[in-house]
Design a protein around this motif. Structure first.
Motif, mmCIF file in Angstrom:
data_model
loop_
_atom_site.group_PDB
_atom_site.id
_atom_site.type_symbol
_atom_site.label_atom_id
_atom_site.label_comp_id
_atom_site.label_asym_id
_atom_site.label_seq_id
_atom_site.Cartn_x
_atom_site.Cartn_y
_atom_site.Cartn_z
ATOM 1 N N MET A 1 0.843 -1.201 0.000
ATOM 2 C CA MET A 1 0.000 0.000 0.000
ATOM 3 C C MET A 1 0.874 1.246 0.000
ATOM 4 O O MET A 1 1.826 1.349 0.782
ATOM 5 C CB MET A 1 -0.912 0.004 1.236
ATOM 6 N N GLY A 2 0.582 2.213 -0.870
ATOM 7 C CA GLY A 2 1.358 3.432 -0.947
ATOM 8 C C GLY A 2 0.971 4.428 0.125
ATOM 9 O O GLY A 2 -0.013 4.250 0.860
ATOM 10 N N GLU A 3 1.725 5.541 0.156
ATOM 11 C CA GLU A 3 1.485 6.554 1.183
ATOM 12 C C GLU A 3 0.091 7.165 1.049
ATOM 13 O O GLU A 3 -0.582 7.418 2.053
ATOM 14 C CB GLU A 3 2.551 7.650 1.098
ATOM 15 N N HIS A 4 -0.356 7.389 -0.196
ATOM 16 C CA HIS A 4 -1.665 8.008 -0.400
ATOM 17 C C HIS A 4 -2.780 7.118 0.153
ATOM 18 O O HIS A 4 -3.692 7.590 0.856
ATOM 19 C CB HIS A 4 -1.901 8.268 -1.895
ATOM 20 N N GLU A 5 -2.716 5.823 -0.124
ATOM 21 C CA GLU A 5 -3.746 4.903 0.361
ATOM 22 C C GLU A 5 -3.713 4.801 1.886
ATOM 23 O O GLU A 5 -4.763 4.724 2.540
ATOM 24 C CB GLU A 5 -3.556 3.519 -0.258
ATOM 25 N N LEU A 6 -2.476 4.797 2.444
ATOM 26 C CA LEU A 6 -2.355 4.719 3.897
ATOM 27 C C LEU A 6 -2.960 5.956 4.554
ATOM 28 O O LEU A 6 -3.660 5.867 5.570
ATOM 29 C CB LEU A 6 -0.885 4.572 4.303
ATOM 30 N N ARG A 7 -2.716 7.128 3.971
ATOM 31 C CA ARG A 7 -3.286 8.342 4.555
ATOM 32 C C ARG A 7 -4.807 8.331 4.448
ATOM 33 O O ARG A 7 -5.498 8.771 5.381
ATOM 34 C CB ARG A 7 -2.706 9.587 3.873
ATOM 35 N N GLU A 8 -5.331 7.835 3.344
ATOM 36 C CA GLU A 8 -6.785 7.743 3.206
ATOM 37 C C GLU A 8 -7.379 6.850 4.293
ATOM 38 O O GLU A 8 -8.424 7.150 4.867
ATOM 39 C CB GLU A 8 -7.154 7.201 1.818
ATOM 40 N N GLU A 9 -6.690 5.756 4.580
ATOM 41 C CA GLU A 9 -7.152 4.862 5.647
ATOM 42 C C GLU A 9 -7.096 5.574 6.996
ATOM 43 O O GLU A 9 -8.016 5.450 7.823
ATOM 44 C CB GLU A 9 -6.279 3.600 5.676
ATOM 45 N N ALA A 10 -6.022 6.337 7.212
ATOM 46 C CA ALA A 10 -5.900 7.103 8.460
ATOM 47 C C ALA A 10 -7.005 8.141 8.576
ATOM 48 O O ALA A 10 -7.586 8.354 9.653
ATOM 49 C CB ALA A 10 -4.530 7.774 8.532
ATOM 50 N N GLU A 11 -7.325 8.805 7.463
ATOM 51 C CA GLU A 11 -8.384 9.823 7.469
ATOM 52 C C GLU A 11 -9.738 9.192 7.823
ATOM 53 O O GLU A 11 -10.551 9.789 8.525
ATOM 54 C CB GLU A 11 -8.468 10.516 6.104
ATOM 55 N N ARG A 12 -9.992 7.970 7.350
ATOM 56 C CA ARG A 12 -11.251 7.303 7.678
ATOM 57 C C ARG A 12 -11.357 7.041 9.181
ATOM 58 O O ARG A 12 -12.415 7.233 9.787
ATOM 59 C CB ARG A 12 -11.375 5.986 6.896
ATOM 60 N N HIS A 13 -10.248 6.620 9.771
ATOM 61 C CA HIS A 13 -10.251 6.398 11.220
ATOM 62 C C HIS A 13 -10.472 7.714 11.968
ATOM 63 O O HIS A 13 -11.169 7.747 12.993
ATOM 64 C CB HIS A 13 -8.937 5.750 11.664
ATOM 65 N N LEU A 14 -9.882 8.805 11.474
ATOM 66 C CA LEU A 14 -10.065 10.092 12.129
ATOM 67 C C LEU A 14 -11.528 10.523 12.078
ATOM 68 O O LEU A 14 -12.075 11.022 13.073
ATOM 69 C CB LEU A 14 -9.186 11.161 11.473
ATOM 70 N N ARG A 15 -12.176 10.334 10.935
ATOM 71 C CA ARG A 15 -13.583 10.717 10.823
ATOM 72 C C ARG A 15 -14.453 9.913 11.786
ATOM 73 O O ARG A 15 -15.411 10.430 12.371
ATOM 74 C CB ARG A 15 -14.063 10.557 9.378
ATOM 75 N N ALA A 16 -14.120 8.646 11.968
ATOM 76 C CA ALA A 16 -14.861 7.826 12.931
ATOM 77 C C ALA A 16 -14.648 8.337 14.358
ATOM 78 O O ALA A 16 -15.551 8.283 15.200
ATOM 79 C CB ALA A 16 -14.410 6.365 12.828
ATOM 80 N N LEU A 17 -13.462 8.874 14.598
ATOM 81 C CA LEU A 17 -13.109 9.348 15.932
ATOM 82 C C LEU A 17 -13.677 10.730 16.219
ATOM 83 O O LEU A 17 -14.205 10.978 17.303
ATOM 84 C CB LEU A 17 -11.578 9.375 16.083
ATOM 85 N N ALA A 18 -13.592 11.640 15.224
ATOM 86 C CA ALA A 18 -13.870 13.050 15.494
ATOM 87 C C ALA A 18 -15.000 13.638 14.662
ATOM 88 O O ALA A 18 -15.301 14.823 14.805
ATOM 89 C CB ALA A 18 -12.593 13.866 15.285
ATOM 90 N N GLY A 19 -15.594 12.898 13.755
ATOM 91 C CA GLY A 19 -16.694 13.437 12.963
ATOM 92 C C GLY A 19 -16.344 13.567 11.489
ATOM 93 O O GLY A 19 -15.174 13.583 11.099
ATOM 94 N N GLU A 20 -17.376 13.682 10.655
ATOM 95 C CA GLU A 20 -17.188 13.675 9.199
ATOM 96 C C GLU A 20 -16.338 14.831 8.694
ATOM 97 O O GLU A 20 -15.680 14.730 7.672
ATOM 98 C CB GLU A 20 -18.553 13.687 8.503
ATOM 99 N N GLY A 21 -16.358 15.960 9.387
ATOM 100 C CA GLY A 21 -15.602 17.110 8.899
ATOM 101 C C GLY A 21 -14.144 17.115 9.297
ATOM 102 O O GLY A 21 -13.390 18.023 8.903
ATOM 103 N N ALA A 22 -13.695 16.121 10.042
ATOM 104 C CA ALA A 22 -12.326 16.122 10.548
ATOM 105 C C ALA A 22 -11.321 15.786 9.454
ATOM 106 O O ALA A 22 -11.577 14.946 8.585
ATOM 107 C CB ALA A 22 -12.194 15.114 11.691
ATOM 108 N N ARG A 23 -10.178 16.461 9.497
ATOM 109 C CA ARG A 23 -9.067 16.191 8.579
ATOM 110 C C ARG A 23 -7.761 16.165 9.369
ATOM 111 O O ARG A 23 -7.583 16.958 10.296
ATOM 112 C CB ARG A 23 -8.979 17.267 7.494
ATOM 113 N N LEU A 24 -6.872 15.277 8.985
ATOM 114 C CA LEU A 24 -5.591 15.192 9.688
ATOM 115 C C LEU A 24 -4.768 16.448 9.478
ATOM 116 O O LEU A 24 -4.658 16.971 8.357
ATOM 117 C CB LEU A 24 -4.789 13.989 9.186
ATOM 118 N N ARG A 25 -4.181 16.949 10.561
ATOM 119 C CA ARG A 25 -3.200 18.010 10.445
ATOM 120 C C ARG A 25 -1.917 17.426 9.855
ATOM 121 O O ARG A 25 -1.665 16.214 9.951
ATOM 122 C CB ARG A 25 -2.882 18.606 11.819
#
Length: 686
Positions: A1-25
């Motif tokens: 898995m490349g960096e882009h796919e890994l970040r997308e997976e991380a962003e999905r976990h963040l949205r589950a944690l903090a809400g749909e509008g959340a984005r990783l800093r």
């Protein structure tokens, strides 16, 4: 898995944690990538509310999906653990904890970890050196962990404002991790020196991500008053106008209860909270604040790191913490999820006395440390047994042993401690530098109170924040200072509350261990419950008593206002039998004060004046622990008069610290014929 796919997976976990509008800093992603991809060690120093917990929960989810073992989070407070378990669940991560409040669950948690059912295990730093946990559980965790997280990592450094010896054991844990296990350390309050110290302990190649510490919602102000009564009255009046719910911090447990009681008298829904509060009551109080069922918790620093209430509307300090860094951490509880939060400091003249007391608990001098090492060299000893050989209070003795344990000189074993036999160096230069750093922090706190410049910039500069600039929001920036006036009704009510005399003195109930050769063991049957005029840590009588008993204050007869207050204490005393006599303890520093108090009580109360107890060879020097104190008193204190009277005897002294002088004196009076002994002092330190 490349960096882009890994970040997308991380962003999905963040949205589950903090809400749909959340984005990783960007720095959040940098930390996650370093942990998951590079398996590095990282230190994240970011402001409260930035999202440090999101980093380790998302990293955990990514690592677990790739077959890694569970994450071990070392977390300092139960409140923090409870919040983290709830946050982990939102991220789809199964978390559990091992701490002093859930002993009955430890076995099942260990088994669940072994079965791979636990993604995150939270442990307290103290648990790391529990003999069973250290020898049997920790090696398995260290060998199987997929990620190790050190939360509130400034506690690792003895340069930090909240250094904890147990945290230093993490160096041993980190050194025993297998190659490639990532480590994350997080904190919101670390200046440059603490950051360097923690990074060095993580390892030379640790990634350090440090961001600006600005809190745009905080509106800082300082309000000074010329008396504790006006300060308390102002707080009661102002609390009505502060939006939402919040925290009122005090420096001592006694002040927390005093302030909470007064605020309740004035119609506010508040609760007192300290490290001495029952765990179930603490949990209920936290929940009441989270649910906005109360206006405020009146708390000591026990309510600090990790308490997460995004809509906390205000933080008020009745008394100043002893460092700007500690202050900024506590006020950071407020305003995480609201546009405006009020941060108000109400300094008092007693603050410096309280700072001096905490400073007196520093690491002991070398001869005392060597005394403990020599005692343990002869064989393992329990803490109670060691206390009879080393002149330190129980708290300072345990703190010293923890440091020696981390340094490798002693080792905790079942039932006590043993010497390792390794050479140990007393680093006097470092201890002196740390003490000097503490003094500098206290001076800086006084400068914060007095400054006419931006308050937030002042605090951020003390955290070595390179982005510190004037905030434009504080009372100095806006030129809008809060008025210090309070209503006459509130001032009168505060005067009545703070001048209300009388504090219980609980009798000692067990003789210290190790004194059987003196015939002292088991239950104490000496003094009845007693009374003091006030606590030295009170914000009412405490100020008056500290002044009276200060080393530079000349000895003299009991002042009229204090004697009248003592009479009120006696009038309100609900004793079974009225005292018929009065005796006093000999005082090396205040003999006239105590003799005059006993004489006037005898005259006003028509009590038989028995006289003064005596020391056979002068008063014993100051001892810091129970066993040493009792041993010295047993050999020197005597009753030079007949105490056979037909009723209770009042036993008068200027102050009570440990309670052992009153206890030994009461035992001697009972032996001399007194049927009951009622201790009465001007002040108590507890």
């Amino acid at each position: 898995m490349g960096e882009h796919e890994l970040r997308e997976e991380a962003e999905r976990h963040l949205r589950a944690l903090a809400g749909e509008g959340a984005r990783l800093r960007d720095d959040q992603w940098s930390a996650i990538s370093a942990l998951v991809v590079e398996r590095r060690r990282a230190l994240v120093v970011q402001r409260t509310g930035w999202g440090k917990s999101a980093v380790y929960f998302i990293a955990t989810a990514l690592l677990r999906a790739r077959g890694a073992g569970p994450t071990v989070i070392v977390s300092p407070l139960l409140a923090l653990m409870r919040n983290q378990i709830a946050a982990a669940a939102r991220a789809g991560v199964h978390a559990a904890t091992i701490n002093s409040a859930n002993v009955e669950e430890w076995d099942s948690v260990h088994e669940a970890v072994g079965r791979g059912e636990i993604d995150v295990l939270l442990v307290s730093p103290e648990r790391l050196n529990n003999p069973d946990f250290r020898d049997h559980v920790l090696p398995r965790l260290a060998g199987s962990a997929g990620l190790v997280v050190v939360d509130e990592a400034h506690c690792i450094s003895d340069w930090g404002h909240d250094f904890r010896p147990d945290y230093r054991r993490l160096r041993t844990l980190l050194g025993e991790l297998p190659e490639g296990v990532p480590v994350l350390a997080t904190t919101a309050t670390a200046n440059a020196r603490v950051t360097r110290d923690v990074a060095e302990q993580l390892g030379g190649d640790a990634l350090v991500l440090r961001g600006p510490l600005e809190r745009e919602s905080l509106h800082l102000s300082v309000v000074r008053h010329d008396s504790p009564e006006r300060r308390l009255a102002w707080l009661a009046d102002t609390l009505h106008d502060l939006r939402g719910s919040g925290i009122v911090y005090t420096l001592t447990v006694a002040a927390a209860h005093e302030v909470a009681a007064f605020l309740r008298d004035r119609g506010h829904e508040v609760a007192a909270y300290s490290g001495q509060t029952d765990p179930a009551e603490r949990l209920a109080a936290e929940q009441a604040l989270l649910d906005n069922k109360i206006k405020a918790l009146v708390a000591t620093s026990a309510l600090g790191m990790g308490f997460d209430k995004p809509d906390l509307g205000f933080v008020v300090h009745v008394g100043a913490p002893q460092s700007p860094v500690a202050y900024y951490q506590q006020v950071g509880r407020a305003g995480r999820g609201v546009e405006r939060a009020e941060v108000i400091l109400l300094p008092g003249p007693e603050d410096r006395d309280i700072w001096a007391y905490f400073a007196s608990l520093a690491f002991p001098p070398e001869p005392v440390v060597r005394q403990a090492l020599d005692a343990l060299a002869a064989g393992p000893l329990s803490t109670a047994a060691l206390e009879t050989r080393v002149d330190l209070s129980r708290g300072r003795l345990e703190m010293m042993l923890k440091v020696l344990d981390v340094d490798g000189a002693v080792r905790r074993v079942r039932g006590g401690w043993e010497s390792t036999g390794r050479p140990w160096h007393y680093d006097a230069e470092r201890y002196a530098r740390v003490a000097a750093e503490r003094s500098a922090e206290q001076r800086a706190m006084l400068d914060y109170i007095a400054t006419r410049d931006c308050r937030e910039e002042f605090l951020r500069r003390h955290l070595d924040d390179p982005g510190a600039v004037p905030c434009g929001r504080c009372d100095n920036c806006k030129g809008d200072h809060r008025a210090a006036e309070a209503s006459a009704d509130s001032v009168r009510a505060a005067e009545l509350r703070l001048r209300r005399p009388g504090v219980d003195i609980d009798p000692r109930r067990q003789w210290p261990a190790g004194l059987k050769e003196l015939g002292l063991s088991g239950r104490v049957q000496a003094a009845a419950p007693g009374r003091a005029l006030g606590r030295l840590t009170d914000i009412g009588w405490g100020n008056r008593l500290r002044q009276l008993l200060a080393p530079g204050t000349p000895d003299g007869p009991i002042p009229g206002d204090l004697f009248e207050a003592v009479v009120k204490v006696l009038s309100a005393w609900d004793w079974d039998d009225r005292p018929v006599a009065v005796a006093s303890l000999p005082s090396a520093t205040r003999p006239e004060l105590i003799r005059s108090l006993a004489a006037r009580l005898s005259e006003v109360g028509r009590l038989t004046h028995l006289g003064e107890l005596a020391y056979t060879a002068g008063p014993p020097g100051r001892q810091h622990n129970s066993a040493q104190r009792v041993r010295a008193l047993h050999h020197t204190l005597t009753v030079p008069f007949d105490a056979q009277v037909p009723g209770p005897v009042l036993l008068v002294d200027d102050r009570v610290d440990t309670g052992w002088t009153l206890t030994v004196a009461a035992a001697l009076l009972r032996k001399a014929g007194a049927p009951e002994v009622l201790p009465l002092t001007l002040a108590t330190t507890t």
